[in-house]
Design an enzyme around this catalytic site. Structure first.
Site, PDB file in Angstrom:
ATOM      1  N   LYS A  62       4.060 -40.400  26.464  1.00  5.83           N
ATOM      2  CA  LYS A  62       2.783 -39.709  26.272  1.00  5.83           C
ATOM      3  C   LYS A  62       1.641 -40.738  26.145  1.00  5.83           C
ATOM      4  CE  LYS A  62       5.110 -35.742  24.143  1.00  5.83           C
ATOM      5  NZ  LYS A  62       5.242 -34.880  22.946  1.00  5.83           N
TER       6      LYS A  62
ATOM      7  N   TYR B 220       4.171 -27.084  29.519  1.00  6.64           N
ATOM      8  CA  TYR B 220       4.293 -26.567  28.146  1.00  6.64           C
ATOM      9  C   TYR B 220       4.061 -25.056  28.086  1.00  6.64           C
ATOM     10  CZ  TYR B 220       4.530 -31.256  25.991  1.00  6.64           C
ATOM     11  OH  TYR B 220       4.916 -32.516  25.574  1.00  6.64           O
TER      12      TYR B 220
ATOM     13  N   PHE C  61      -1.185 -24.844  17.970  1.00  9.38           N
ATOM     14  CA  PHE C  61      -1.480 -26.245  18.264  1.00  9.38           C
ATOM     15  C   PHE C  61      -1.641 -26.523  19.758  1.00  9.38           C
ATOM     16  CE2 PHE C  61       3.147 -25.811  17.827  1.00  9.38           C
ATOM     17  CZ  PHE C  61       3.581 -26.291  19.064  1.00  9.38           C
TER      18      PHE C  61
ATOM     19  N   ARG D  31      17.854 -36.664  24.358  1.00  8.73           N
ATOM     20  CA  ARG D  31      17.259 -36.040  23.164  1.00  8.73           C
ATOM     21  C   ARG D  31      17.689 -36.778  21.894  1.00  8.73           C
ATOM     22  NH1 ARG D  31      13.114 -32.094  23.393  1.00  8.73           N
ATOM     23  NH2 ARG D  31      13.892 -31.290  21.421  1.00  8.73           N
TER      24      ARG D  31
ATOM     25  N   THR E 143      11.669 -33.531  16.997  1.00 11.72           N
ATOM     26  CA  THR E 143      10.276 -33.271  17.380  1.00 11.72           C
ATOM     27  C   THR E 143       9.309 -33.879  16.362  1.00 11.72           C
ATOM     28  OG1 THR E 143      10.941 -31.230  18.459  1.00 11.72           O
ATOM     29  CG2 THR E 143       8.606 -31.432  17.888  1.00 11.72           C
TER      30      THR E 143
ATOM     31  N   ARG F  65      11.387 -41.858  18.339  1.00 12.41           N
ATOM     32  CA  ARG F  65      10.369 -41.290  17.445  1.00 12.41           C
ATOM     33  C   ARG F  65      10.554 -41.791  16.012  1.00 12.41           C
ATOM     34  NH1 ARG F  65      10.856 -35.228  19.985  1.00 12.41           N
ATOM     35  NH2 ARG F  65       9.258 -35.387  21.603  1.00 12.41           N
TER      36      ARG F  65
ATOM     37  N   ASN G 112       3.743 -37.795  18.964  1.00 11.02           N
ATOM     38  CA  ASN G 112       5.128 -38.252  18.878  1.00 11.02           C
ATOM     39  C   ASN G 112       5.605 -39.022  20.104  1.00 11.02           C
ATOM     40  OD1 ASN G 112       5.379 -36.090  20.567  1.00 11.02           O
ATOM     41  ND2 ASN G 112       6.824 -34.924  19.322  1.00 11.02           N
TER      42      ASN G 112
ATOM     43  N   HIS H 194       8.218 -37.460  25.543  1.00 13.09           N
ATOM     44  CA  HIS H 194       8.804 -36.138  25.851  1.00 13.09           C
ATOM     45  C   HIS H 194      10.186 -36.330  26.464  1.00 13.09           C
ATOM     46  CE1 HIS H 194       9.389 -32.118  27.500  1.00 13.09           C
ATOM     47  NE2 HIS H 194       9.845 -32.742  28.576  1.00 13.09           N
TER      48      HIS H 194
ATOM     49  N   GLU I 140      11.360 -29.139  35.002  1.00 10.02           N
ATOM     50  CA  GLU I 140      10.345 -30.172  34.748  1.00 10.02           C
ATOM     51  C   GLU I 140      10.334 -31.221  35.863  1.00 10.02           C
ATOM     52  OE1 GLU I 140      11.359 -31.445  30.780  1.00 10.02           O
ATOM     53  OE2 GLU I 140      10.634 -29.571  29.905  1.00 10.02           O
TER      54      GLU I 140
END
Ligand code: DAT
Ligand code: MG
Length: 152
Positions: free
Chosen positions: A13, A53, A61, A89, A95, A106, A116, A119, A130
């Site tokens: 990100k 998303y 948010f 993951r 998250t 993270r 964070n 992704h 995706e």
């Protein structure tokens, strides 16, 4: 062989890019044993992010998330290998960075759920969706013509 071809979509990100964490993320996935089959840096357009998303569109948010994700360039990647989605993951952490163990990306590099840094797809189905959203099939490499010893 089928499970060795599993692919996941990973994106660094804007804050991860700004903070110089691109190399660290690539290093972790590469040394873990996954194969990088696609990568590009781009300033993601709002409509792409809204699709990406879409499940979160009604969340309070969401506007903040869009502002954050369009605040600078991202690095979009596709990593391939056995269990790439689930293991990816695990490597990311939770998250909320506050719930992420040290040793996860993270857990090691951020403290705030709204920043964070990375992704990762949460299922094989969402990974495929995706990947096709962010990449054309022709943009992705295949290792199938490489020596068998490359694959594990
Ligand atoms: P993940 O990125 O772990 O798959 P998600 O799909 O539930 O998590 O949410 C996507 C992103 O939205 C997440 O990485 C950060 C942001 N987000 C999620 N929950 C949030 C919250 N409660 N407050 C602020 N941002 C949030
Ligand atoms: Mg998600």
């Amino acid at each position: 062989m089928a499970e060795q071809k599993e692919r996941t979509f990973i994106a660094i990100k804007p804050d991860g890019v700004q903070r110089g964490i691109i190399g660290e993320v690539i290093k972790r996935f590469e040394t873990k044993g996954f194969k990088l089959v696609g990568m590009k840096m781009l300033h993601a357009p709002q409509d792409l992010l809204e699709q990406h998303y879409i499940d979160l569109k009604e969340r309070p948010f969401f506007p903040t998330l869009m502002k954050y994700m369009t605040s600078g360039p991202v690095v979009a990647m596709v990593w391939e290998g056995k269990g790439a989605v689930k293991t990816g993951r695990v490597m990311l952490g939770e998250t909320n960075p506050a719930d992420s163990k040290p040793g996860t990306i993270r857990g090691d590099f951020c403290i705030d759920v709204s920043k964070n840094i990375i992704h990762g797809s949460d299922s094989v189905d969402s990974a495929n969706t995706e990947i096709s959203l962010w990449f054309k099939e022709g943009d992705l490499c295949s290792y199938s013509s490489c020596a068998a010893s490359w694959l594990y």
